[in-house]
Design an enzyme around this catalytic site. Sequence first.
Site, mmCIF file in Angstrom:
data_model
loop_
_atom_site.group_PDB
_atom_site.id
_atom_site.type_symbol
_atom_site.label_atom_id
_atom_site.label_comp_id
_atom_site.label_asym_id
_atom_site.label_seq_id
_atom_site.Cartn_x
_atom_site.Cartn_y
_atom_site.Cartn_z
ATOM 1 N N SER A 171 1.417 -8.356 4.764
ATOM 2 C CA SER A 171 0.653 -7.533 3.828
ATOM 3 C C SER A 171 1.298 -7.418 2.453
ATOM 4 O O SER A 171 0.750 -6.805 1.561
ATOM 5 C CB SER A 171 0.390 -6.153 4.422
ATOM 6 N N LYS A 212 -0.092 3.797 4.129
ATOM 7 C CA LYS A 212 0.391 3.200 2.885
ATOM 8 C C LYS A 212 -0.046 4.021 1.680
ATOM 9 O O LYS A 212 0.733 4.252 0.756
ATOM 10 C CB LYS A 212 -0.123 1.769 2.768
#
Length: 628
Positions: free
Chosen positions: A515, A558
């Site tokens: 990611s 996140k």
Amino acid sequence: MVNSVTQAIDFKTIDKQQILEMVSAADRLQRLSELLAKEIRILEISQKISSQTQERVSKMTKEAILREQMKSIEEELGGADTEHQEIREFELKIKKAGMSKEVLERARKELARLAKMSSYNPEAGYIRNYLEWLTDLPWRNEKKSSVDLKKAEGILEEDHYGLKKVKERILEYLAVYKLAGKMRGPILCFVGPPGTGKTSIGKSIARALGRKFIKVSLGGIRDEAEIRGHRRTYVGSMPGRVVQGIKQAGATNPVFMLDEIDKIGADYRGDPSAALLEALDPEQNEGFSDHYLEVPYDLSNVMFITTANILDTIPPALRDRLEVIRYPGYTEDEKFHIAKKFLIPKQMENHGLKGDKIEFEDESIRAIIRGYTREAGVRNLEREVSAVFRKVARKIAEGETKKFTITVKDIHGFLGPIKFLPILAEKEDEIGMVTGLSVTEAGGEVLFIEVTLMPGKGNLILTGQLGDVMKESGQAAMSYVRSRWASLGLKENFFQKVDVHVHVPEGAIPKDGPSAGIALTTAIVSAFTKVSVHKEVAMTGEVTLRGRVLEIGGLKEKVLAAHRAGVKIVICPADNEKDMEDIPDYVQKDLKFFFVKHMDEVLKVALIRPPQPASRKSVPIPPPAYMA
Ligand code: ADP
């Protein structure tokens, strides 16, 4: 002479024949001397062995005689009674334990063996230990209490702030349990960083169901026997942790929390996750077999809850059977309310303080959260609050009588210099430096990606304890930049005389996953084009070689980390837009989101000036060398 010696000694026929066949006297003497030397060695060894055996036998006889003598002495003094008393006590305990027929038979058989045995026989100790386990374990099924969903909801609300989705999922699970009357289907698994309330919710579930709560940690287990027990033939053997937990709970139907199932491993000693599955699976755990117990134990009334910090390291066979409930971590605001409503009153009580003596200003709670903790959960927050109360408790114990109002200034006085400054406060717009977002065991985290160029030969160096997947995305990022040289305004061979070093600081923490793809690519582009990256931008997304941006996991964790760190703009994959409903409104308001499908869009937002193609004309692609 050779012939007569050879004949007199018990050599093998083949050796004797060999000597007989020899002609030269010297050869014959030589061979005979070899055979004699070997024979002497054999005799020496067998003599040594026999003397050792004799010593051991005489020691054992001596011990046996001494034991018999001791027994007679004890009998004279009336000690034999204690043995009978012990047997009687076991009989009584067995009768009371409520065992099933099979277990009862087994226990009686072992007891009969024990009764016949001299108490000095080492085996008596093993049997005694075994009988103690059998009689201490709960065997009788508790009465079924019906599940009161309203009450359960009330208790979950009473004990916890927020966690709306978690509470809903748990109530649904309990509703199914109520209707089905049995634990069925998948096993609950609470996944989230430390201090996010997993254990505490487990305790509330137990309270709501009126059951005992027990927590057993599985961290670091590599051996099947830790779950299922050692066979009784091993010295110091014991049942496995499941049965140990049940004994500790003292009931057949506790809420049983298995902590850290993401930290179990497998090696040559067998796979603990297979044994664990057998214990957890409602279809087959009615007769769970522990190697030590040797009789089946019914685990079907136990409500198992597992917990983990991350899902990736849970063995796949186990993961398939889990119903995952995520604990994504708290925002600053949630932490504030948790502290005010729960942590402060709880710690106040723990320190023997009263609410009318001491009060926290709201701003001082926020000061602790901001300046002294950096975490997804509230564990350190609780610790810091407790540190404040310790200082106050001391003052009160020393005779201070006035009411305390704790201000921000007091906090600095009590807790010392601020431990954490806002991460981005002192950052500048920089070339080759990008803020990425990741999920670790401790929750969401911002990470910085640095790229620097130096004279070299086109090598790519990746450091900062990066996992294989992250290294590969670094290579893919480099290939993407190389293949797009024209549209990025670079020279065709721009990379040939430089080495590219990509570093992700805080090198002691391992990092992995795809990611960081767009962040790596952006950092490399910025380094080559010499265009700075906006400091308030953070990004997450996987990228393909063609520059397509792909969906990532853990968006909520996140985004919360980005919010904590003071980021203003978040770039994420367009496919993750659906996850936005999980993100609290005020976090959405504080941040600006860009949902992107392609790397070009990322660069447009992140770089202070978008890359300019070298020329407006399309650049002709030369034919491959083999066609020329
Ligand atoms: P975990 O098991 O996830 O590591 P704990 O359940 O031990 O975390 O939580 C740590 C502390 O924080 C406990 O004292 C718990 O009561 C408290 N806590 C965590 N989340 C909440 C919440 N949502 N509301 C109230 N207290 C909470």
